[in-house]
Design an enzyme around this catalytic site. Structure first.
Site, PDB file in Angstrom:
ATOM      1  N   LYS A 228     113.990  59.523   2.535  1.00  0.00           N
ATOM      2  CA  LYS A 228     115.168  59.360   3.759  1.00  0.00           C
ATOM      3  C   LYS A 228     115.979  60.520   3.942  1.00  0.00           C
ATOM      4  O   LYS A 228     116.276  61.053   2.771  1.00  0.00           O
ATOM      5  CB  LYS A 228     115.865  58.015   3.406  1.00  0.00           C
TER       6      LYS A 228
ATOM      7  N   GLU B  38     116.810  36.878   6.193  1.00  0.00           N
ATOM      8  CA  GLU B  38     118.054  35.822   6.491  1.00  0.00           C
ATOM      9  C   GLU B  38     117.363  34.368   6.597  1.00  0.00           C
ATOM     10  O   GLU B  38     118.449  33.675   6.144  1.00  0.00           O
ATOM     11  CB  GLU B  38     118.310  36.134   8.169  1.00  0.00           C
TER      12      GLU B  38
ATOM     13  N   ARG C   8     117.911  34.793  13.241  1.00  0.00           N
ATOM     14  CA  ARG C   8     116.536  34.679  12.415  1.00  0.00           C
ATOM     15  C   ARG C   8     116.608  33.678  11.629  1.00  0.00           C
ATOM     16  O   ARG C   8     115.444  33.175  11.111  1.00  0.00           O
ATOM     17  CB  ARG C   8     116.546  36.305  11.726  1.00  0.00           C
TER      18      ARG C   8
HETATM   19  C1  LIG Z   1     116.282  40.910  10.986  1.00  0.00           C
HETATM   20  C2  LIG Z   1     117.181  42.112  10.591  1.00  0.00           C
HETATM   21  N1  LIG Z   1     117.679  42.018   9.584  1.00  0.00           N
HETATM   22  C3  LIG Z   1     118.559  43.206   9.368  1.00  0.00           C
HETATM   23  C4  LIG Z   1     118.481  44.305  10.052  1.00  0.00           C
HETATM   24  C5  LIG Z   1     119.410  45.390   9.727  1.00  0.00           C
HETATM   25  N2  LIG Z   1     118.645  46.823   9.324  1.00  0.00           N
HETATM   26  C6  LIG Z   1     118.267  47.539  10.352  1.00  0.00           C
HETATM   27  S1  LIG Z   1     117.265  48.741   9.527  1.00  0.00           S
HETATM   28  C7  LIG Z   1     117.287  48.063   8.115  1.00  0.00           C
HETATM   29  C8  LIG Z   1     116.658  48.510   6.941  1.00  0.00           C
HETATM   30  C9  LIG Z   1     115.087  48.749   7.150  1.00  0.00           C
HETATM   31  O1  LIG Z   1     114.671  49.310   6.015  1.00  0.00           O
HETATM   32  P1  LIG Z   1     113.259  50.043   6.177  1.00  0.00           P
HETATM   33  O2  LIG Z   1     112.360  49.262   6.547  1.00  0.00           O
HETATM   34  O3  LIG Z   1     112.810  50.785   4.630  1.00  0.00           O
HETATM   35  O4  LIG Z   1     113.346  51.355   7.143  1.00  0.00           O
HETATM   36  P2  LIG Z   1     114.162  52.792   6.522  1.00  0.00           P
HETATM   37  O5  LIG Z   1     115.575  52.615   7.389  1.00  0.00           O
HETATM   38  O6  LIG Z   1     114.129  52.945   5.168  1.00  0.00           O
HETATM   39  O7  LIG Z   1     113.018  53.685   7.351  1.00  0.00           O
HETATM   40  C10 LIG Z   1     118.040  46.950   8.170  1.00  0.00           C
HETATM   41  C11 LIG Z   1     118.228  45.845   7.127  1.00  0.00           C
HETATM   42  C12 LIG Z   1     117.596  44.295  11.365  1.00  0.00           C
HETATM   43  N3  LIG Z   1     117.703  45.206  11.928  1.00  0.00           N
HETATM   44  N4  LIG Z   1     116.881  43.104  11.218  1.00  0.00           N
HETATM   45 MG   LIG Z   2     112.955  52.141   3.651  1.00  0.00          MG
END
Ligand SMILES: Cc1ncc(C[n+]2csc(CCOP(=O)(O)OP(=O)(O)O)c2C)c(N)n1
Ligand SMILES: [Mg+2]
Ligand SMILES: CC(=O)[C@@H](O)[C@H](O)COP(=O)(O)O
Length: 627
Positions: free
Chosen positions: A267, A353, A381
């Site tokens: 990242k 959620e 959600r």
């Molecule tokens: C239903 C929902 N819950 C929480 C979020 C907030 N959120 C956005 S990105 C993220 C983390 C995603 O992690 P990952 O899939 O590993 O992507 P990365 O940013 O590491 O590439 C979260 C928790 C969201 N967008 N949707």
């Molecule tokens: Mg990730």
């Protein structure tokens, strides 16, 4: 941008240029930095192997898809990233035909790919959906609903699992541990390659051995989970080695079945300051590229989240029955310090959620006082869980609903517009909203011993109203902040601050101002009295008009047979609210205090001409004269 004819060296250069462009714009506009930098090489591989003009490119959450936008005719427009009227920070087909679907909430991508695959099969077309999903997004149940069907139907879909071993914060749970099994590291890779080349040299008869050996390897790679679901697994591969990515995606595409390509990435790759498990660099405001320092020092009033965090820490230190949960947003909700201090009482359950909501029910039943800290938009959600597992049982779970109202640059998928409308119809629910620091602290104290389902909503950032003291909360009791003449401003939550600010623009008109405090149950006794005294009501609340506060008051008037009171709502109209700085979006919606003051004045002018109370309010002079 056509990249299929580029050499590996040219693709490397392109990756460099894309990273520079992302850094240049995000350092100026803010946005999602480390996710987008980490996904650049994989996205180049996607565009090299697949055809974005016909294959559905589907990004999970899609916050990581900046490189995709830069490769699809938005290089110059990228300067307007997340600005009002500019390009979105998420995929949006209204912005570009290369964006297959809107997203912003996580874990929808594989379901979308399955749906697309069904349509492609029915139309008999030669197209294949390609998905990018992060390791964090793999923790949501919806992913397994989709994999369950995909593994059974075997639609050709290529899923790139972008595994940077980070969600926003450190990922939690068995899935992320499983994905980053130690044996999936470089040691395993080298051993696997050596073994495979050795087995190839063995005589024909040894193939049975080879097969068994290969299968035994699968037992120690993350692939087994997917293989057992009927999904081919390839990897883990280096998600920054573009030739290897291209080679692997070509194989995956040629297999004509569902395949997961597990890519390990860093990242923040390419910007040393942001590389690695650094929560801060997930979503950032404008910053100095050289130092990484924020350009805007966060001065001024405390955010509502900070007030929540500090107050809950204080309450939790005195009452060990207080517990809490977040769904992968420990920093955003302010629960991080509680997770650290009370790891046995506060939990991050990952992007889950539904599970977060339901799992708090038995804690309330067992005599604990759970706080479910969750953004308004993400609580959507877990909606059935609120009804089925909390309200129906009538257990005392408090929903601390952050980001209620307009959130700004995250735009239409993230606005906290609907929580009043979607929670108010649920039996046994109590809905309340503070409007400044002291009222919020009192609301949280009220929540601790409130024995039934309770929703407390509060805005992103600081409250609009200054801080001053208010009476303690009593269920269903409103509070008249000030008396006035003829006109009543009904404020709810941050809307109280907006009502106070609007009144400042109406010098001679001294509206009475009510802090509604509870939209369910309403303070019926006080509202009956106010309806007798004030015949023109204006509603200030930061949520959808339909099902919101004005709707509740209209229902009340109907039930009580109250007539002759005009009610104008300054809530959100029936449409999705676009991205942009919050103040700019509010200006666009006509919700800035000065704009609302004009609307009030016009309404009063109109009503006085229509044989109202005989007084004429002149909106230009801001004066009231006897008609
Ligand atoms: C239903 C929902 N819950 C929480 C979020 C907030 N959120 C956005 S990105 C993220 C983390 C995603 O992690 P990952 O899939 O590993 O992507 P990365 O940013 O590491 O590439 C979260 C928790 C969201 N967008 N949707
Ligand atoms: Mg990730
Ligand atoms: C992509 C995503 O959904 C989160 O990163 C979200 O953007 C966080 O919002 P806040 O910045 O309001 O915490």
């Amino acid at each position: 941008m056509q990249i299929k004819d580029k050499s590996p060296e040219e693709l490397q250069e392109l990756a460099q240029k894309i990273r520079q462009r992302i850094l240049e714009v995000v350092s100026r506009n803010g946005g999602h930095l480390s996710s987008t930098l980490g996904a650049v090489d994989l996205i180049i591989g996607m565009h090299y192997v697949f055809d974005a003009q016909k294959d559905p490119f589907i990004f999970d959450v899609s916050h990581q898809a900046y490189a995709h936008k830069l490769l699809t005719d938005r290089w110059d427009a990228f300067d307007t990233l997340r600005q009002f009227g500019g390009i979105s920070g998420y995929t949006n087909p209204e912005e570009s035909p290369y964006d297959y679907y809107k997203a912003g909430h996580s874990s929808t991508s594989i379901s979308l790919a399955v749906g697309a695959a069904k349509a492609i099969r029915l139309k008999g077309e030669d197209r294949i959906p390609v998905v990018m999903i992060g390791d964090g997004s793999m923790s949501a149940g919806m992913v397994y609903e989709a994999l369950n069907e995909l593994g059974d139907r075997k639609y050709p879909v290529v899923i790139i699992l972008n595994d940077n071993e980070m969600s926003i914060a450190k990922p939690i749970g068995a899935i992320s541990r499983y994905l980053s099994k130690g044996m999936a590291g470089p040691f395993y890779q080298k051993l696997k390659r050596k073994t495979e080349s050795l087995l190839e040299m063995l005589p024909e008869g040894a193939t049975y051995m080879a097969k068994k050996f290969e299968e035994s390897f699968r037992l120690i790679t993350p692939g087994m989970l997917f293989e057992e679901l009927g999904i081919e697994y390839i990897g883990p591969i280096d998600g920054h080695d573009i030739p290897s990515i291209i080679h692997t995606l070509q194989i995956a595409k040629s297999m004509g079945k569902p395949v997961i390509v597990h890519a390990q990435t860093i990242k923040g790759k390419g910007y040393k300051i942001a590389e690695g498990p650094l929560e801060h660099w997930h979503g950032v405001g404008p910053f100095d590229i050289e130092t990484g320092e924020p350009l805007k020092k966060s001065a001024g009033a405390k955010s509502a989240t900070q007030i929540f965090s500090e107050t809950l820490q204080e309450l939790a230190s005195r009452d060990e029955k207080i517990v809490g949960v977040t769904a992968a947003m420990p920093g955003g909700t302010g629960l991080s310090p509680l997770l650290e201090k009370y790891p046995e009482r506060f939990w991050d359950v990952g992007i889950a959620e539904q599970h977060a909501v339901t799992s708090m029910g038995p804690l309330a039943k067992e005599g604990f006082k759970p706080f479910c800290a969750i953004y308004s938009t993400f609580l959507q959600r877990g909606y059935d869980q609120v009804i089925h597992d909390i309200a129906l049982m009538n257990v005392g779970v408090t929903f601390a609903i952050d980001r209620a109202g307009i959130v700004g640059e995250d735009g239409e998928t993230h606005q906290g517009a609907f929580d009043i409308s979607y929670l108010r119809p649920i039996p046994n629910m109590t809905l309340m909203a503070p409007f400044n620091e002291r009222s919020f602290k009192k609301a949280l104290r009220f929540a601790v011993d409130f024995p039934m389902p309770l929703a407390i909503r509060y805005p992103r950032g600081a409250f609009m109203a200054e801080d001053f003291d208010v009476p303690d909360y009593e269920t269903g009791r409103a509070h008249l902040l000030r008396e006035g003449e003829e006109v009543l401003f009904v404020g709810y939550g941050n809307g109280v601050g907006r009502a106070l600010e609007t009144a400042k623009h109406l010098e001679e008109l001294r509206p009475a101002i009510l802090d509604l405090r509870f939209v369910k149950p309403l303070d019926r006794e006080l509202l009956r009295e106010l309806a007798r005294r004030y015949r023109q009501w204006f509603v200030f609340s930061e949520g959808a008009r339909i099902g919101g506060v004005a709707s509740a008051l209209e229902e009340f008037f109907e039930e009580e047979g109250i007539e002759g009171v005009t009610l104008e709502s300054f809530e959100y109209e029936d449409r999705f609210i676009p991205h942009g700085k919050t103040e700019v979006v509010e200006e666009h919606l006509g919700l800035r205090p000065n704009q609302l003051a004009r609307k009030v004045a016009q309404r009063l002018e109109t009503s006085s001409k229509d044989g109202g109370d005989g007084r004429v309010y002149n909106s230009e002079k801001k004066s009231v004269s006897k008609g």
